[in-house]
Design a protein around this motif. Structure first.
Motif, PDB file in Angstrom:
ATOM      1  N   LEU A  47       0.860  93.505 -31.076  1.00 27.11           N
ATOM      2  CA  LEU A  47      -0.390  94.231 -31.302  1.00 27.11           C
ATOM      3  C   LEU A  47      -0.907  94.715 -29.948  1.00 27.11           C
ATOM      4  O   LEU A  47      -1.226  93.919 -29.083  1.00 27.11           O
ATOM      5  N   ALA A  48      -0.983  96.025 -29.772  1.00 26.65           N
ATOM      6  CA  ALA A  48      -1.492  96.547 -28.497  1.00 26.65           C
ATOM      7  C   ALA A  48      -3.005  96.373 -28.444  1.00 26.65           C
ATOM      8  O   ALA A  48      -3.579  96.025 -27.422  1.00 26.65           O
ATOM      9  N   GLU A  49      -3.673  96.628 -29.586  1.00 32.55           N
ATOM     10  CA  GLU A  49      -5.123  96.475 -29.690  1.00 32.55           C
ATOM     11  C   GLU A  49      -5.409  95.731 -30.982  1.00 32.55           C
ATOM     12  O   GLU A  49      -4.832  96.033 -32.025  1.00 32.55           O
ATOM     13  N   CYS A  50      -6.280  94.745 -30.931  1.00 32.82           N
ATOM     14  CA  CYS A  50      -6.564  93.966 -32.132  1.00 32.82           C
ATOM     15  C   CYS A  50      -7.824  93.123 -31.969  1.00 32.82           C
ATOM     16  O   CYS A  50      -8.403  93.048 -30.893  1.00 32.82           O
ATOM     17  N   TYR A  51      -8.197  92.497 -33.074  1.00 31.81           N
ATOM     18  CA  TYR A  51      -9.276  91.501 -33.111  1.00 31.81           C
ATOM     19  C   TYR A  51      -8.577  90.149 -33.218  1.00 31.81           C
ATOM     20  O   TYR A  51      -7.561  90.034 -33.914  1.00 31.81           O
ATOM     21  N   ILE A  52      -9.089  89.146 -32.541  1.00 26.93           N
ATOM     22  CA  ILE A  52      -8.438  87.824 -32.524  1.00 26.93           C
ATOM     23  C   ILE A  52      -9.427  86.779 -33.028  1.00 26.93           C
ATOM     24  O   ILE A  52     -10.571  86.735 -32.574  1.00 26.93           O
ATOM     25  N   ARG A  53      -8.984  85.961 -33.942  1.00 29.49           N
ATOM     26  CA  ARG A  53      -9.866  84.994 -34.595  1.00 29.49           C
ATOM     27  C   ARG A  53      -9.363  83.556 -34.430  1.00 29.49           C
ATOM     28  O   ARG A  53      -8.559  83.083 -35.210  1.00 29.49           O
ATOM     29  N   PRO A  54      -9.822  82.825 -33.418  1.00 28.93           N
ATOM     30  CA  PRO A  54      -9.549  81.396 -33.323  1.00 28.93           C
ATOM     31  C   PRO A  54     -10.508  80.638 -34.258  1.00 28.93           C
ATOM     32  O   PRO A  54     -11.679  81.021 -34.381  1.00 28.93           O
ATOM     33  N   LEU A  55     -10.018  79.597 -34.902  1.00 27.63           N
ATOM     34  CA  LEU A  55     -10.820  78.816 -35.856  1.00 27.63           C
ATOM     35  C   LEU A  55     -10.451  77.341 -35.714  1.00 27.63           C
ATOM     36  O   LEU A  55      -9.271  77.009 -35.675  1.00 27.63           O
ATOM     37  N   ALA A  56     -11.462  76.478 -35.615  1.00 24.33           N
ATOM     38  CA  ALA A  56     -11.204  75.022 -35.597  1.00 24.33           C
ATOM     39  C   ALA A  56     -11.925  74.419 -36.790  1.00 24.33           C
ATOM     40  O   ALA A  56     -13.123  74.676 -36.992  1.00 24.33           O
TER      41      ALA A  56
END
Ligand code: PPE
Length: 308
Positions: free
Chosen positions: A95-104
């Motif tokens: 993915l060159a451009e994206c949204y990233i979603r870390p979740l704990a």
């Protein structure tokens, strides 16, 4: 606000890169029942040099750990490991451009409010995500409505934490505003002062002076922090103080900030146009510097880019 598509090749879960269709949890996942989970949202941009970089990745993951600490959750990884997982997810999915979603979140095992032994699980997904408040929002500005839902008091839930359950407040406010034909909600705090949008911090401009609410009942936005720095570096005065909604009615300009929303001009609140109803000069300047920063054209903010 629909995602372009959430489907990618891999999602990182508990240290492993798992195929998209296998990135599932059990129905008795504790966090699913009570909303006690913490998360982040970051964006990755392709720089003019062709290299992709996550905007302020370390600051976002620090806030993830701050959020966990506030709600007494212990994340079983280091901040460095989670930052690396985010970069790995972008790279492995090309993915060159994206949204990233870390979740704990808490996994399954025990149920009930007093359960303390469920494993803390961590996941990182990424997907392409276009303009948060619609394609025209950045050019034309958005229309806001003051919400009937009040931003929760910091002794009920703690807004410094980006916790999943807090978002019931935001979602209800957003539903109400959009159902009534507005682009986004503006939430007031329990004292009636302006707090923030359902997923954005808020700024207002009059006579060259920028105001934004202090960190009492809002999320400490990382975009907000960047914009305050950009304004001060451009010798534009900005103060953090409480103000009521009518300060916005008579403002020259207003804009909102967030990872998803980036810097979005506001053209109207409660059917009153703000200034001449078009994005003003300070707003346009912030949009321009912020965009240049994201694509690596502002050397003074180069340290905000985490190359993947
Ligand atoms: N306030 C709230 C309530 C909020 O959710 C966000 C981010 C902000 C302010 C801005 O914070 P920052 O991203 O650090 O500048 N909202 C995220 C959620 C979007 C979603 O719909 O999901 C985001 O922008 O990623």
């Amino acid at each position: 606000m629909a995602a372009d598509s959430l489907r990618t090749d891999r999602i990182w879960i508990d240290g492993a890169m798992v195929p998209y269709d296998e990135a599932n949890v059990h129905i008795l996942t504790h966090s699913l029942h009570y909303g006690l989970a913490v998360f982040e949202g970051m964006r990755c941009y392709k720089g003019d040099d062709g290299r992709s970089a996550i905007f302020r990745a370390k600051e976002h993951i620090r806030r993830l750990f701050d959020s966990a600490h506030i709600v007494e959750m212990c994340i079983p990884y280091s901040q460095e490991e989670v930052v690396k997982a985010c970069a790995d997810v972008v790279r492995i999915n090309r993915l060159a451009e994206c949204y990233i979603r870390p979740l704990a979140f808490y996994g399954e095992g025990e149920m009930g409010l007093s359960a303390r032994n469920n494993k803390v699980r961590v996941a990182v997904a990424a997907w392409p995500w276009g303009a948060y408040l619609g394609e025209e929002s950045i050019q034309k500005g958005v229309r806001l409505k003051t919400s009937s839902f009040v931003r929760f008091h910091h002794n009920s839930l703690m807004p410094m934490a980006k916790a999943s359950g807090h978002y019931v407040n935001s979602i209800l406010a957003g539903y109400e505003a959009r159902r009534n034909g507005y682009d986004e909600a503006l939430l007031l705090d329990v004292n009636g002062y302006v707090a923030e949008g359902s997923g954005e911090n808020f700024f207002v401009v009059r006579d060259g002076m920028v105001r934004t609410p202090p960190l009492t009942s809002i999320l400490p936005g990382i975009t907000r922090d960047a914009v305050i720095k950009i304004l001060r570096d451009a010798a534009i005065p900005v103060i953090e103080e409480h103000f009521p909604r009518d300060v916005i009615y008579i403002a020259d300009e207003a804009f909102m900030t967030g990872t998803a929303a980036e810097v979005t001009p506001v053209r109207e609140l409660d059917d009153r146009s703000i200034g001449d109803g078009k994005p003003g000069p300070i707003t346009r300047k912030v949009v321009e510097i912020f965009r240049a920063t994201l694509h690596g054209r502002e050397p003074r903010y180069a340290s905000w880019l985490y190359h993947v």
